[in-house]
Design a protein around this motif. Structure first.
Motif, PDB file in Angstrom:
ATOM      1  N   UNK A 134       3.444 -14.000   2.457  1.00  8.00           N
ATOM      2  CA  UNK A 134       2.537 -13.104   3.179  1.00  8.00           C
ATOM      3  C   UNK A 134       2.882 -11.650   2.883  1.00  8.00           C
ATOM      4  N   UNK A 135       4.185 -11.352   2.920  1.00  2.00           N
ATOM      5  CA  UNK A 135       4.590  -9.958   2.710  1.00  2.00           C
ATOM      6  C   UNK A 135       4.291  -9.490   1.289  1.00  2.00           C
ATOM      7  N   UNK A 136       4.343 -10.420   0.324  1.00  2.00           N
ATOM      8  CA  UNK A 136       4.054 -10.026  -1.056  1.00  2.00           C
ATOM      9  C   UNK A 136       2.548  -9.848  -1.260  1.00  2.00           C
ATOM     10  N   UNK A 137       1.762 -10.827  -0.773  1.00  2.00           N
ATOM     11  CA  UNK A 137       0.336 -10.818  -1.104  1.00  2.00           C
ATOM     12  C   UNK A 137      -0.529 -10.146  -0.038  1.00  2.00           C
ATOM     13  N   UNK A 138      -0.061 -10.103   1.190  1.00  2.00           N
ATOM     14  CA  UNK A 138      -0.828  -9.479   2.260  1.00  2.00           C
ATOM     15  C   UNK A 138       0.084  -8.526   3.040  1.00  2.00           C
ATOM     16  N   UNK A 139       0.535  -7.467   2.380  1.00  2.00           N
ATOM     17  CA  UNK A 139       1.607  -6.652   2.972  1.00  2.00           C
ATOM     18  C   UNK A 139       1.241  -5.994   4.294  1.00  2.00           C
ATOM     19  N   UNK A 140      -0.043  -5.825   4.573  1.00  2.00           N
ATOM     20  CA  UNK A 140      -0.380  -5.200   5.854  1.00  2.00           C
ATOM     21  C   UNK A 140      -0.451  -6.230   6.961  1.00  2.00           C
ATOM     22  N   UNK A 141      -0.094  -7.461   6.660  1.00  2.00           N
ATOM     23  CA  UNK A 141      -0.158  -8.530   7.643  1.00  2.00           C
ATOM     24  C   UNK A 141      -1.424  -9.338   7.443  1.00  2.00           C
TER      25      UNK A 141
END
Lengths: 318, 272
Positions: free
Chosen positions: A297-304
């Motif tokens: 999640x942090x790599x691909x959707x860093x804003x949450x």
């Protein structure tokens, strides 16, 4: 009306809370649901502190501990009604937050993180070591709230799981409503402004120290109420509620779901509360899978999760 | 009538005197510019006046009251605000919200009222919203009102920062390079806007590198070099002052030295 409008978000949440029980295969799921709501409540508090005001805390479980033990000790030591004990806990948390927030909110970034971390550990050590009062690491029993019996008296029969699902769901809705009110208020904008640029916020007349403190106190009350609800529904509490891991869990939930978004943070709380339940089948790999999910999640959707997905959908719409 | 008076202001950073004994005054409706070569201490001077840095020496008087060492938010409450050389925009908020934050002092109420969205807060925020839109229209940013501020062009952000400062109806406005990085058309626009503001009675303190602009709109100019005030006066006086000319262009000797050095370098390259 946009997706971000306050009433749409509240309606989505209310609908979810009302409809989900239809799909519950057993009464156990009401308990899981209530646990999600409790976690979501403290995470919404962190959204105000981290997402709005841009200040970090790694010690908010300390406030959850104060709220939880207020409900355990209040009735036993002071003869208070548990509901009153919960209010007392929130008050004590608010005062503690104001007292420690004043000096430590001058710190920034990781210095603030370490200072709040220290506070959390302090509370958890007091709860563990003051055996005469808290019975130490073995934990202590918590009085019955009594509201369920009252409802039974007026003809509304609820199982314990259903009752707490309802109570925690309602409190969460109130908590989300307050957080969304704040977002679009003068104080909320001041918090978001100092998040963006402290020096600019000061030049338009915002008392940065005061506004930071307000965010810290409000989020502490959220954590405290969540801790109280947790202890009241479990009827039992141990110092783990104030532990370091619990603090980290809260921040992780907020960041995973989207720390700028109240609904996102709620989603983060739901996922990280559910995952361990779902993954009991792969008990040995549970931690591994959770870690992997978070890294991805942090790599691909860093804003949450929620903000990133919402941004993608919006991008497609245009 | 003197609105802002600066007396003998000075600050040192680790023994280095960044600004030393600088004084001047500004009246309502006056545009006072602070000029000087890079590193002369203009922004440092601004930072001291606006409360961002604490001066070691000297006084700042606002409307006859000593406001030296006041924090920026207290100065804002007394009617003094500023913009920044390196933009300080609330990037994640919308353009409109940026201006609404500028109305903070007019809008703020009790925290509990904000948490519970009591009717009074709604009325106030609707009023403020309207005023903010009016300000945005003035600088042609009304169409971008709902955009996230971070998406705006540099020139637009410069204008946004000025109207955010205006939102609090300041009596004294410090503008730190409002036209930096703007093209000629934008500069002229900002130029006219500043003159307009002064005409409404705001005392304006300006740091700007665009000399044409400074000479055109200033009533009074203060020249700094190496942290000291080397000249002050009306634009035409200052532009004729030999000390100012040498600070800006260097003396004939200095230029000759530089030329010699370059020649030497070329010579060594040729040999190498």
């Amino acid at each position: 009306m946009t997706f971000n409008s306050k009433w749409v978000q509240l309606a989505v949440l209310l609908a979810l809370i009302a409809i989900l029980p239809v799909f519950f295969p057993s009464g156990y799921y009401f308990r899981v649901g209530a646990l999600i709501f409790v976690n979501a409540l403290s995470v919404v508090g962190l959204v105000i502190l981290i997402g709005y005001a841009g200040q970090i805390s790694l010690g908010h479980a300390g406030f959850a501990g104060i709220g939880a033990y207020a409900c355990a000790l209040g009735p036993e030591a002071l003869g208070l009604h548990p509901a009153l004990a919960m209010l007392l806990g929130a008050l004590v948390s608010a005062i503690m937050a104001a007292l420690i927030g004043k000096p430590i909110l001058r710190l920034k970034g990781y210095y603030l993180a370490v200072a709040t971390l220290g506070f959390g550990i302090l509370v958890s050590m007091v709860l563990t070591n003051e055996r005469s009062l808290t019975r130490g690491p073995d934990g202590m029993e918590v009085a019955e709230l009594g509201l369920r019996d009252f409802l039974k008296g007026v003809g509304l029969k609820l199982s314990s799981g259903e009752f707490w699902y309802l109570v925690c769901g309602l409190v969460l809705i109130v908590g989300v409503w307050i957080a969304l009110n704040l977002f679009n208020s003068s104080t909320g904008r001041a918090m978001r402004a100092l998040h963006g640029s402290e020096v600019a916020a000061r030049t338009v007349g915002i008392d940065v120290a005061q506004v930071k403190l307000q965010a810290f106190v409000i989020s502490a009350v959220y954590a405290s109420v969540a801790g109280s609800l947790l202890s009241l529904q479990n009827r039992f509490i141990t110092p783990d509620v104030a532990g370091f891991m619990h603090s980290i869990e809260m921040v992780t939930m907020a960041v995973l779901g989207g720390v700028n978004s109240v609904l996102g943070a709620t989603l983060g709380a739901a996922i990280l509360t559910l995952l361990p339940q779902v993954l009991t089948v792969f008990a040995e790999y549970e931690q591994l899978i959770m870690g992997l999910v978070m890294i991805l999640v942090m790599i691909f959707l860093p804003r949450g999760l929620l903000p990133s997905i919402a941004a993608k959908l919006r991008g497609r719409g245009e | 009538m003197t609105l802002l008076q600066v007396e003998g202001l000075g600050i040192s950073f680790g023994g280095l005197r960044a600004v030393n004994d600088v004084g001047f005054s500004a009246s309502a409706g006056e545009i006072v510019s602070v000029i000087g070569p890079n590193g002369a201490g203009k922004t440092t001077l601004f930072n001291m006046i606006s409360g961002v840095y604490l001066p070691d020496r000297g006084r700042v008087m606002l409307d006859g009251q000593d406001v030296t060492r006041f924090e920026p938010h207290l100065l804002a409450r007394m009617g003094m605000t500023r913009t920044f050389q390196n933009l300080q925009i609330f990037q994640d908020m919308t353009v409109l919200e940026n201006v609404i934050v500028g109305f903070h002092l007019a809008e703020r109420g009790h925290l509990l009222a904000d948490l519970l969205a009591l009717p009074g807060t709604k009325r106030r925020s609707a009023e403020v919203r309207e005023k903010a839109m009016a300000l945005l229209t003035r600088v042609r940013l009304d169409k971008a009102a709902e955009q996230v501020a971070g998406n705006l062009s540099y020139g637009a952000l410069k204008r946004l920062e000025i109207v955010r400062a205006l939102a609090m109806s300041p009596r004294v406005l410090l503008l730190d390079e409002p036209a930096a990085g703007c093209n000629a058309v934008e500069t002229e626009e900002i130029d006219a806007f500043i003159a307009e503001l002064a005409a409404t009675g705001i005392g304006i303190l300006l740091v700007e590198h665009d000399m044409k602009m400074v000479m055109r709109i200033s009533n009074h100019i203060v020249v700094l070099d190496h942290g000291e005030k080397i000249a002050e006066g009306k634009p035409d006086e200052v532009s004729r002052n030999p000390e100012v000319i040498s600070a800006y262009l260097g003396t004939v000797d200095a230029e000759q030295d530089e030329q010699d050095e370059e020649d030497e370098k070329e010579a060594t390259h040729a040999v190498g």
